[in-house]
Scaffold this motif. Structure first.
Motif, PDB file in Angstrom:
ATOM      1  N   TRP A  34     -38.016 -19.568 -37.148  1.00  0.00           N
ATOM      2  CA  TRP A  34     -37.613 -20.714 -37.632  1.00  0.00           C
ATOM      3  C   TRP A  34     -38.014 -20.465 -39.069  1.00  0.00           C
ATOM      4  N   SER A  35     -37.482 -21.445 -39.746  1.00  0.00           N
ATOM      5  CA  SER A  35     -37.447 -21.518 -41.102  1.00  0.00           C
ATOM      6  C   SER A  35     -38.985 -21.741 -41.708  1.00  0.00           C
ATOM      7  N   ASP A  36     -40.054 -22.328 -40.766  1.00  0.00           N
ATOM      8  CA  ASP A  36     -41.580 -22.557 -41.105  1.00  0.00           C
ATOM      9  C   ASP A  36     -42.351 -20.768 -40.937  1.00  0.00           C
ATOM     10  N   GLY A  37     -41.349 -19.980 -40.736  1.00  0.00           N
ATOM     11  CA  GLY A  37     -41.998 -18.526 -40.523  1.00  0.00           C
ATOM     12  C   GLY A  37     -42.428 -18.281 -39.113  1.00  0.00           C
ATOM     13  N   HIS A  38     -42.308 -19.202 -38.192  1.00  0.00           N
ATOM     14  CA  HIS A  38     -42.853 -19.047 -36.728  1.00  0.00           C
ATOM     15  C   HIS A  38     -41.985 -18.192 -35.915  1.00  0.00           C
ATOM     16  N   GLU A  39     -42.113 -17.355 -35.168  1.00  0.00           N
ATOM     17  CA  GLU A  39     -41.449 -16.590 -34.349  1.00  0.00           C
ATOM     18  C   GLU A  39     -42.044 -17.131 -32.858  1.00  0.00           C
ATOM     19  N   GLY A  40     -40.901 -17.492 -32.013  1.00  0.00           N
ATOM     20  CA  GLY A  40     -41.267 -17.892 -30.588  1.00  0.00           C
ATOM     21  C   GLY A  40     -40.233 -17.797 -29.803  1.00  0.00           C
ATOM     22  N   LEU A  41     -40.383 -18.639 -28.574  1.00  0.00           N
ATOM     23  CA  LEU A  41     -39.098 -18.416 -27.577  1.00  0.00           C
ATOM     24  C   LEU A  41     -39.122 -19.742 -27.098  1.00  0.00           C
ATOM     25  N   ILE A  42     -37.748 -20.157 -26.482  1.00  0.00           N
ATOM     26  CA  ILE A  42     -37.474 -21.291 -25.821  1.00  0.00           C
ATOM     27  C   ILE A  42     -36.984 -20.830 -24.302  1.00  0.00           C
ATOM     28  N   ALA A  43     -37.110 -21.889 -23.532  1.00  0.00           N
ATOM     29  CA  ALA A  43     -36.516 -21.537 -22.173  1.00  0.00           C
ATOM     30  C   ALA A  43     -35.061 -21.791 -22.087  1.00  0.00           C
ATOM     31  N   ARG A  44     -34.377 -20.981 -21.478  1.00  0.00           N
ATOM     32  CA  ARG A  44     -32.918 -21.156 -21.118  1.00  0.00           C
ATOM     33  C   ARG A  44     -32.768 -21.713 -19.765  1.00  0.00           C
ATOM     34  N   THR A  45     -33.609 -21.751 -18.876  1.00  0.00           N
ATOM     35  CA  THR A  45     -33.450 -22.214 -17.372  1.00  0.00           C
ATOM     36  C   THR A  45     -34.514 -23.158 -17.076  1.00  0.00           C
ATOM     37  N   ILE A  46     -34.443 -23.912 -16.098  1.00  0.00           N
ATOM     38  CA  ILE A  46     -35.407 -24.549 -15.532  1.00  0.00           C
ATOM     39  C   ILE A  46     -36.546 -23.821 -14.954  1.00  0.00           C
ATOM     40  N   ARG A  47     -36.272 -22.638 -14.207  1.00  0.00           N
ATOM     41  CA  ARG A  47     -37.590 -21.605 -14.046  1.00  0.00           C
ATOM     42  C   ARG A  47     -38.359 -21.225 -15.243  1.00  0.00           C
ATOM     43  N   GLY A  48     -37.589 -21.076 -16.470  1.00  0.00           N
ATOM     44  CA  GLY A  48     -38.434 -20.649 -17.518  1.00  0.00           C
ATOM     45  C   GLY A  48     -39.548 -21.654 -18.311  1.00  0.00           C
ATOM     46  N   ASP A  49     -38.802 -22.963 -17.998  1.00  0.00           N
ATOM     47  CA  ASP A  49     -39.502 -24.389 -18.321  1.00  0.00           C
ATOM     48  C   ASP A  49     -40.481 -24.613 -17.574  1.00  0.00           C
ATOM     49  N   PHE A  50     -40.601 -24.290 -16.269  1.00  0.00           N
ATOM     50  CA  PHE A  50     -41.678 -24.627 -15.339  1.00  0.00           C
ATOM     51  C   PHE A  50     -42.445 -23.433 -14.529  1.00  0.00           C
ATOM     52  N   GLY A  51     -41.707 -22.221 -14.635  1.00  0.00           N
ATOM     53  CA  GLY A  51     -42.561 -21.083 -13.990  1.00  0.00           C
ATOM     54  C   GLY A  51     -41.997 -20.775 -12.524  1.00  0.00           C
ATOM     55  N   PRO A  52     -42.024 -19.676 -12.235  1.00  0.00           N
ATOM     56  CA  PRO A  52     -41.556 -19.246 -10.778  1.00  0.00           C
ATOM     57  C   PRO A  52     -42.183 -20.083  -9.533  1.00  0.00           C
ATOM     58  N   GLY A  53     -41.336 -20.012  -8.522  1.00  0.00           N
ATOM     59  CA  GLY A  53     -42.025 -20.635  -7.268  1.00  0.00           C
ATOM     60  C   GLY A  53     -41.288 -21.907  -7.021  1.00  0.00           C
ATOM     61  N   LYS A  54     -41.826 -22.585  -5.869  1.00  0.00           N
ATOM     62  CA  LYS A  54     -41.116 -23.591  -5.120  1.00  0.00           C
ATOM     63  C   LYS A  54     -41.070 -24.787  -6.490  1.00  0.00           C
ATOM     64  N   ILE A  55     -41.665 -24.831  -7.456  1.00  0.00           N
ATOM     65  CA  ILE A  55     -41.332 -25.903  -8.404  1.00  0.00           C
ATOM     66  C   ILE A  55     -40.264 -26.078  -8.860  1.00  0.00           C
ATOM     67  N   GLU A  56     -39.616 -24.818  -9.170  1.00  0.00           N
ATOM     68  CA  GLU A  56     -38.176 -24.654  -9.636  1.00  0.00           C
ATOM     69  C   GLU A  56     -37.317 -25.445  -8.984  1.00  0.00           C
ATOM     70  N   SER A  57     -37.142 -25.212  -7.797  1.00  0.00           N
ATOM     71  CA  SER A  57     -36.267 -25.843  -6.722  1.00  0.00           C
ATOM     72  C   SER A  57     -36.341 -27.254  -6.709  1.00  0.00           C
ATOM     73  N   ARG A  58     -37.506 -27.422  -6.589  1.00  0.00           N
ATOM     74  CA  ARG A  58     -38.053 -29.095  -6.568  1.00  0.00           C
ATOM     75  C   ARG A  58     -37.286 -29.910  -7.628  1.00  0.00           C
ATOM     76  N   VAL A  59     -37.683 -29.247  -8.959  1.00  0.00           N
ATOM     77  CA  VAL A  59     -37.303 -29.917 -10.311  1.00  0.00           C
ATOM     78  C   VAL A  59     -35.539 -29.884 -10.240  1.00  0.00           C
TER      79      VAL A  59
END
Length: 441
Positions: free
Chosen positions: A117-142
Motif C-alpha cells: 500500500w501507499s503507506d509502505g505496508h506490505e501484507g496480504l488479504i484473503a481471497r476465500t472464506i477459508r482464508g478469512d476464517f481459517g481451515p476446518g469446519k468453520i469454513e463450511s458453516r460460514v
C-alpha cells in the motif's frame, strides 16, 4: 511473528517471470492512473484466478474492492490478531477518499493475495472464506449458514399455512446428544422461526435444558427475571397468568429491542382447553406486500406506542416503534402486541389523517394473521418445549379451565439474544484453535 518472507521460487501462470520475492516485479499503479496488468494463479483443478489494480482499488477473481477496504482487510500478523481474530494496529486510512491506496499486487495463492500500500505496508488479504476464517469446519458453516444467521430472507422458509416441517417434533435426547444434532435443530429453527422438542425428562428446569442440554448462553433478562414460571393466578398482573384467551402477539414489545429467541417449556398441562397456536408474520407481510404495498409502507414508518405498567409492581416499560422493520429489503423484525398497545398515547402523538391510514393498514394486517387456516395449533403436553423467533412468529393461547382437583397448567419462559443462539451454530468448538493459513501463502 509471521512476516512476508522472500522465497526461492513462485509459480505464477502469467506473463511475469519467476519472482525472487513477493513484490519484485509486482503490478504497480502510477500517478496518472493504473497499469491494468493481471496477476493470475492456477489451482490444482486448473482453474485460473486473477487480480489487477483498477481505478478505484483492485479486482480479485472478478470482485471489486476499494483501496480503503483492502487496507482494512489485511490479515498479516501485524494488522490482525492471530488469537483474537480482530483488527489491530491499523493506521488511519487517510483523511480523504479513497484513503491509502494499493500500489502493488504481489503473490497470489489459493487463499490469499499479497499487496503493498501507499503507506509502505506490505501484507496480504484473503481471497476465500477459508482464508478469512481459517481451515476446518468453520469454513463450511460460514459458507452454508452465515446468511441464515444474518436473517436473510432468501435462506428462510416462510409458511402461510403450516406444513409438516413446521409441525415437526424433535426428540430432546437426540438433539442434545451431539453438537451436530444441536446445529441441525437450530438450522430448522432459524429457517421456519419455530422448532419443537418433546421427551424432555421430568424434573429438568429451563436452565438445565438451555445451559446443559443445548449448551447455549447467556439468557436475556427481562422484568420477569431470567426464567419465569407461569401458572394460573386470579387477578394477574400479566394476562399470561390468567385463564382467558390470549390474542396472537410477540413478547415484550414494550422494550426498544425485544429479545429474539423465546423458549416456552410446558412442565404440566392437565387443564381443559388451553391449546397454543402460532402464525408466521413474515408470510402475512409478504402477502400484504403483494396486495397492498402502500399499507405495508405505513406499518414500516409510523410508530405505535407500547407499554406495561401494572399498578404496584414497580415496573414502567414504555416504547414506540414501527410494527415492521426491514434491512436492505429483507423482513428483519416485527414488534406488536394488541394487549400492550398504548392507543391513547398514539392518539396524542399522531394527527387524525396519519391515524386513519395506520389503522387501515393495521386491521388489514391483523386480518391476515388471524386467519385460522394459517395457524399451527397444538395443545402442549408436559415435557414439550417450543423455540420461537420472537421477531417473526406470533404465539397465542386458547382459554382454559380447571374442571377437576389437581389440574394444572405450568409453563416456564426464557429469552435469548439471536447472536447468542447463532453462536452455537457458527462457532468452532471451545478449545479448538483455528488459525488463518497465512504461513502457507
Amino acid at each position: 511473528m509471521m512476516s512476508i518472507r522472500p522465497i526461492q521460487q513462485i509459480r505464477i501462470q502469467s506473463k511475469f517471470l519467476t519472482l525472487p520475492n513477493l513484490f519484485t516485479g509486482g503490478i504497480q499503479g502510477n500517478k496518472e492512473g493504473c497499469q491494468i496488468k493481471v496477476r493470475s494463479y492456477s489451482n490444482s483443478a486448473g482453474t485460473t484466478k486473477t487480480a489487477h489494480i483498477t481505478e478505484t482499488g483492485i479486482n480479485v477473481d472478478g470482485r471489486d474492492l476499494l483501496h480503503v477496504e483492502t487496507r482494512n482487510m489485511c490479515r498479516c500478523e501485524k494488522c490482525f490478531g492471530k488469537f483474537a481474530h480482530q483488527i489491530q494496529n491499523l493506521p488511519p486510512v487517510g483523511n480523504a477518499f479513497p484513503g491509502i491506496k494499493v500500489e502493488e499486487i504481489g503473490k497470489l495463492s489459493e487463499h490469499y493475495v499479497s499487496l503493498k500500500w501507499s503507506d509502505g505496508h506490505e501484507g496480504l488479504i484473503a481471497r476465500t472464506i477459508r482464508g478469512d476464517f481459517g481451515p476446518g469446519k468453520i469454513e463450511s458453516r460460514v459458507r452454508d449458514w452465515v446468511d441464515l444467521a444474518r436473517r436473510k430472507n432468501s435462506d428462510q422458509e416462510f409458511w402461510r399455512t403450516p406444513n409438516e416441517e413446521v409441525k415437526k417434533f424433535w426428540d430432546y435426547s437426540w438433539v442434545v446428544s451431539s453438537v451436530d444434532n444441536t446445529r441441525e435443530f437450530l438450522v430448522h429453527y432459524m429457517k421456519y422461526g419455530i422448532a419443537l422438542m418433546n421427551g424432555v425428562p421430568a424434573g429438568l428446569k429451563m436452565e438445565d435444558i438451555i445451559f446443559e442440554g443445548l449448551k447455549m448462553s447467556p439468557l436475556w433478562a427481562s422484568c420477569y427475571d431470567l426464567v419465569d414460571y407461569v401458572r394460573f393466578k386470579p387477578d394477574p398482573k400479566n394476562l399470561g397468568y390468567g385463564s382467558g384467551q390470549l390474542p396472537l402477539h410477540l413478547d415484550l414489545p414494550y422494550y426498544y429491542a425485544p429479545p429474539h429467541v423465546e423458549f416456552f417449556y410446558c412442565i404440566e398441562n392437565t387443564v381443559k382447553g388451553g391449546d397454543s397456536f402460532w402464525v408466521d408474520s413474515f408470510a402475512a407481510i409478504t402477502k400484504m406486500t403483494e396486495e397492498r404495498p402502500d399499507l405495508v409502507e405505513i406499518l414500516k414508518t409510523v410508530p405505535m406506542t407500547y407499554r406495561y405498567t401494572p399498578p404496584g409492581s414497580g415496573v414502567f416499560q414504555l416504547t414506540h416503534h414501527p410494527l415492521i422493520r426491514t434491512v436492505e429489503g429483507d423482513l428483519w423484525r416485527t414488534v406488536e402486541s394488541r394487549w400492550s398497545m398504548d392507543t391513547a398515547q398514539f392518539a396524542r402523538d399522531r394527527d387524525l389523517e396519519t391515524r386513519k391510514k395506520w389503522w387501515e393498514a393495521y386491521l388489514y394486517y391483523r386480518n391476515l394473521i388471524e386467519d385460522p387456516s394459517c395457524w399451527f395449533m397444538k395443545k402442549l403436553e408436559g415435557g414439550e418445549i417450543v423455540m420461537t423467533d420472537n421477531w417473526r412468529v406470533y404465539h397465542a393461547r386458547k382459554e382454559f379451565e380447571m374442571t377437576a382437583e389437581g389440574q394444572e397448567r405450568i409453563v416456564s419462559t426464557a429469552y435469548m439474544d439471536w447472536n447468542s443462539m447463532a453462536n452455537r451454530l457458527l462457532s468452532p468448538e471451545k478449545g479448538d484453535f483455528v488459525f488463518l493459513e497465512v504461513d502457507q501463502h
